[in-house]
Design an enzyme around this catalytic site. Structure first.
Site, PDB file in Angstrom:
ATOM      1  N   GLY A 188       0.833  -1.186   0.000  1.00 44.49           N
ATOM      2  CA  GLY A 188       0.000   0.000   0.000  1.00 44.49           C
ATOM      3  C   GLY A 188       0.874   1.245   0.000  1.00 44.49           C
ATOM      4  O   GLY A 188       2.049   1.180  -0.303  1.00 44.49           O
ATOM      5  N   SER A 189       0.295   2.376   0.320  1.00 48.45           N
ATOM      6  CA  SER A 189       1.078   3.610   0.383  1.00 48.45           C
ATOM      7  C   SER A 189       0.187   4.767   0.780  1.00 48.45           C
ATOM      8  O   SER A 189      -1.028   4.722   0.626  1.00 48.45           O
ATOM      9  CB  SER A 189       1.737   3.939  -0.968  1.00 48.45           C
ATOM     10  OG  SER A 189       2.687   2.975  -1.328  1.00 48.45           O
ATOM     11  N   ASN A 190       0.823   5.830   1.284  1.00 46.72           N
ATOM     12  CA  ASN A 190       0.172   7.113   1.483  1.00 46.72           C
ATOM     13  C   ASN A 190       0.914   8.165   0.683  1.00 46.72           C
ATOM     14  O   ASN A 190       2.136   8.084   0.514  1.00 46.72           O
ATOM     15  CB  ASN A 190       0.214   7.544   2.961  1.00 46.72           C
ATOM     16  CG  ASN A 190      -0.386   6.514   3.889  1.00 46.72           C
ATOM     17  OD1 ASN A 190      -1.451   5.978   3.618  1.00 46.72           O
ATOM     18  ND2 ASN A 190       0.298   6.247   4.999  1.00 46.72           N
ATOM     19  N   ASN A 244      -4.533   4.533  -1.310  1.00 47.21           N
ATOM     20  CA  ASN A 244      -4.890   3.261  -1.950  1.00 47.21           C
ATOM     21  C   ASN A 244      -6.380   3.071  -2.177  1.00 47.21           C
ATOM     22  O   ASN A 244      -6.819   1.948  -2.403  1.00 47.21           O
ATOM     23  CB  ASN A 244      -4.324   2.064  -1.187  1.00 47.21           C
ATOM     24  CG  ASN A 244      -2.831   2.159  -0.971  1.00 47.21           C
ATOM     25  OD1 ASN A 244      -2.367   2.127   0.155  1.00 47.21           O
ATOM     26  ND2 ASN A 244      -2.095   2.304  -2.060  1.00 47.21           N
TER      27      ASN A 244
END
Length: 770
Positions: free
Chosen positions: A218-220, A486
């Site tokens: 995932g990621s921000n 995401n």
């Protein structure tokens, strides 16, 4: 008066003179390929060369100084050679059987595909790859002479590499968003008449691994424009959540070719480009998108032969592609194992019993759009050199080489950009309605494989046949902000929702993930945002879901029986965070929500598409059915925590740790923890971090250029004996972001500055502190 060439005029005189000085330094080493490697604090390399081959040479050499065994192991994997050295029953880092992995990669990275990819690269990219391999091989020779790191074991499997090995690593990366999640289903696919010969595979493990893909990758990202940033210029937070081990572990580096390239950031193993980073003009990052990058085709089989399928009324044979791998037995003897991969005109047949069955009537074939994406390295190299946000956007739209991620960026003028423009099959709503009558379990898109009318659509403006052109993909430029955690493109900024796209691209009016709701809450209003505000979004370690559910849980606790009083006491004492000081209430809260998450009736207020930032919310503890579910989940949590050997007085920092024992903050992304971490039990009372916050970067543009802070949460080196195996991890645990040297003055002023000059003509590196 000095007359500047038009191509350099935007640098300004001072920059041109500085570039001339750098060019002189880059020429020092001479030789066929040469580079300077300047290391600063925490071992971060700043690589300077006069051309791409020299730059690749420096990257490969520096990477092998820090992660030799990691890359050697990944090269072994993508060449399908693990079983030869470690046996077929051994496991990859992804906990996949060596034999299944080897069969898949031997088939997937076949010579035609690999050579075709390499030949499709522009000269600059080929030079980067060749240089990388040469630099890695030089470091390997030196380190073998000194004694290989313990991480390499006996080292008999560690060998020199070539450009083709790096292509294989790149192709594996491309397949991560699609076919790479179906390894066992490809190599285990067996016609009905041979069902008895089907290899035994634990498909539940494969399904669980596929389900974890988004949570472990995932990621921000937050890109702040001039209207909201404190200084009226661009501000970017990059917070990718990626594995801490293996082939997707980031590496920090700066790449410089005077007058052509100057970029700092992080790259994945074997890639001679920066994937997430910044240059003098812009900063960018990526988040894993929700778009679909493959579809399944349901094959209508020939009633006379289940290895033939009907296509527009014609019976076509499945192509049988033989795959052979060497397997080391328990007695040390190496034998050859052979399997058949069955391939339709769409792609390989995939088989998961009970999910994607191959019987006498139907089978399923998978088409992955990224397998034709030979543009990915060129894409990132163009982004690395982009001189403006417009140039970045134009490059992504023209090349369409971004595989399975969103792109968020800012520039020095204070523009913020969001692009959900990756490689997506051109399947619009009309085609879905015409061809997707048969559905497989889960979120898989299944099209009718018996009709040519159900082929992916073609558009002349697309970079490859069968994918959406950029004009039909989400794009948003703002002066306030855009963000991604995401979820789909829908609410990258709620003031300007993005909707009306194919369901394969982006869906609107769907519940947001808890990290997205947390981010939008932090970004709401008109207050100014600076580095400190973005840093706190990560390092506060807030469990956003606690603000929605904990008050109701504590209300429920007031009426529980004695056997649950201890659990409720831990919830009462918990600080609502996933920081090092959080108590076991965090574990119980996680267990309770995990048990309840699939029960929509638990919410007091259900999801409302008209109010997506605030719904669903509230735990309906006033309902007897919910109280019953809570009691069952609470008793199970007490048992689970007890079996894990975790005492009631333990703190999260004593439980969740890095491999060297460093306490690691952060927690499950499903709870709305922006600083998302994935950890697994490794012993009584201990959890090992395997994925999560990885390369952290906050870039603020100022009158003096980009000012950056960041780190690698797992540190630069994966080698246990390295002084840089845990130094940045300790800073991360302390909530510190480190200044990132970028200019020549910043690099040379670093207290740990040291310089090496390497050349293919030299016997060894020249090390200097000057």
């Amino acid at each position: 008066m000095i007359s500047l060439p038009r191509s350099l005029s935007h640098f300004g005189l001072a920059a041109v003179l500085a570039a001339s000085s750098l060019a002189a330094q880059a020429r020092e080493a001479g030789g066929e390929a040469s580079a300077q490697i300047r290391r600063t604090s925490f071992g971060v390399p700043h690589i300077l060369a006069r051309d791409e081959r020299g730059l690749g040479y420096g990257i490969g050499y520096a990477y092998a100084q820090d992660n030799l065994c990691l890359l050697a192991g990944e090269v072994l994997t993508v060449n399908g050679e693990r079983s030869r050295y470690f046996g077929g029953d051994g496991k990859t880092l992804e906990q996949r059987d060596n034999l299944a992995s080897d069969l898949f990669f031997t088939w997937f990275n076949n010579p035609a595909a690999v050579n075709g990819f390499l030949q499709a690269q522009p000269l600059a990219v080929r030079d980067l790859l060749e240089g990388y391999a040469s630099g890695y091989n030089r470091a390997l020779g030196e380190r073998r002479a000194q004694g290989l790191p313990a991480d390499c074991g006996a080292g008999e499997w560690v060998r020199p590499i070539s450009s083709l090995d790096l292509v294989k690593l790149t192709r594996r990366l491309l397949a991560e968003g699609g076919l790479g999640q179906f390894v066992e289903a490809v190599v285990g696919a067996t016609p009905p008449r041979l069902a008895a010969q089907r290899p035994a595979v634990d498909y539940s493990v494969a399904l669980a691994r596929q389900a974890r893909f988004a949570t472990e990758r995932g990621s921000n990202a937050v890109a702040v424009g001039r209207e909201r940033s404190v200084n009226g210029r661009g501000l970017l937070l990059a917070n990718p959540h990626f594995p801490w081990v293996g082939g997707l572990r980031f590496y920090q580096m700066q790449l410089t070719i005077p007058g052509q390239l100057d970029v700092m950031g992080a790259a994945l193993p074997g890639l001679p480009v920066v994937n997430i980073g910044f240059n003098q003009h812009l900063a960018w990052t990526h988040t894993v998108d929700t778009s679909k990058h493959f579809t399944l085709y349901r094959l209508q089989l020939d009633p006379q032969d289940a290895t033939r399928y009907l296509y527009d009324g014609q019976s076509l044979p499945l192509e049988r592609q033989q795959v052979k791998v060497a397997v080391k037995g328990k007695d040390g003897h190496v034998d050859e194992v052979e399997r058949t991969v069955y391939v339709s005109k769409f792609g390989p047949v995939v088989q998961w019993p009970g999910r994607l069955d191959w019987d006498k009537q139907a089978a399923y074939s998978l088409r992955d759009a990224n397998l034709d994406n030979t543009r990915v390295l060129q894409q990132w190299y163009q982004i690395n050199r982009a001189g403006s946000l417009e140039a970045l956007k134009a490059s992504v739209g023209q090349l369409q080489g971004i595989p399975w991620v969103n792109t968020l960026a800012v520039d020095s003028a204070g523009k913020a950009l969001y692009l959900n423009q990756s490689v997506v099959p051109y399947v619009d709503q009309a085609l879905l309605e015409q061809c997707a009558g048969t559905k497989a379990p889960g979120l898989l898109t299944v099209l009718d494989g018996s009709r040519s009318a159900c082929q992916w659509q073609a558009d002349p403006q697309a970079a490859q046949p069968g994918i959406f052109p950029a004009r039909l993909l989400p794009s948003l430029e703002r002066a306030d902000y855009v963000q991604s955690a995401n979820d789909s493109a829908w609410l990258a900024n709620p003031a300007q929702p993005l909707s009306g796209f194919s369901p394969l691209v982006s869906r609107s009016e769907q519940p947001l993930g808890m990290r997205s709701r947390f981010a939008l809450q932090r970004l709401q209003g008109n207050g100014k945002l600076g580095v400190a505000e973005l840093q706190r979004m990560v390092f506060d370690d807030e469990v956003y879901l606690a603000s929605l559910l904990l008050p109701d849980l504590l209300q429920w606790c007031a009426g529980v029986e004695a056997d649950l009083k201890g659990l409720c006491a831990s919830l009462q004492a918990w600080n609502g965070k996933a920081d090092l000081d959080s108590g076991v209430g965090l574990l119980h809260f996680d267990n309770l929500f995990t048990a309840l998450a699939q029960q929509p009736q638990i919410w007091r207020v259900a999801f409302d598409p008209a109010d997506p930032q605030h719904t669903p919310r509230g735990l309906a503890v006033e309902q007897a059915a919910v109280r019953k579910l809570l009691r069952e989940a609470a008793l199970a949590s007490l048992e689970q925590v007890g079996k894990a050997g975790i005492g009631a007085d333990r703190r999260w920092g004593q439980i969740q740790q890095a491999a060297d024992g460093t306490p690691v903050p952060g927690g499950p992304q499903a709870l709305g923890v922006y600083n998302a971490m994935v950890s697994v039990p490794v012993g009584p009372g201990k959890r090992l971090v395997v994925s999560g916050s990885s390369y952290l970067q906050i870039v603020s543009f100022t009158e003096q250029g980009p000012q950056a802070q960041g780190l690698l949460a797992f540190s630069l080196s994966s080698e246990q004996g390295s002084v840089h195996a845990g130094d940045q991890t300790r800073a991360f645990a302390a909530g510190q972001l480190l200044p990132i040297p970028f200019t020549e003055a910043q690099i040379k002023a670093d207290p740990q500055y040291r310089r090496s000059v390497i050349s293919e003509r030299d016997a060894g590196p020249v090390v200097s502190a000057q």
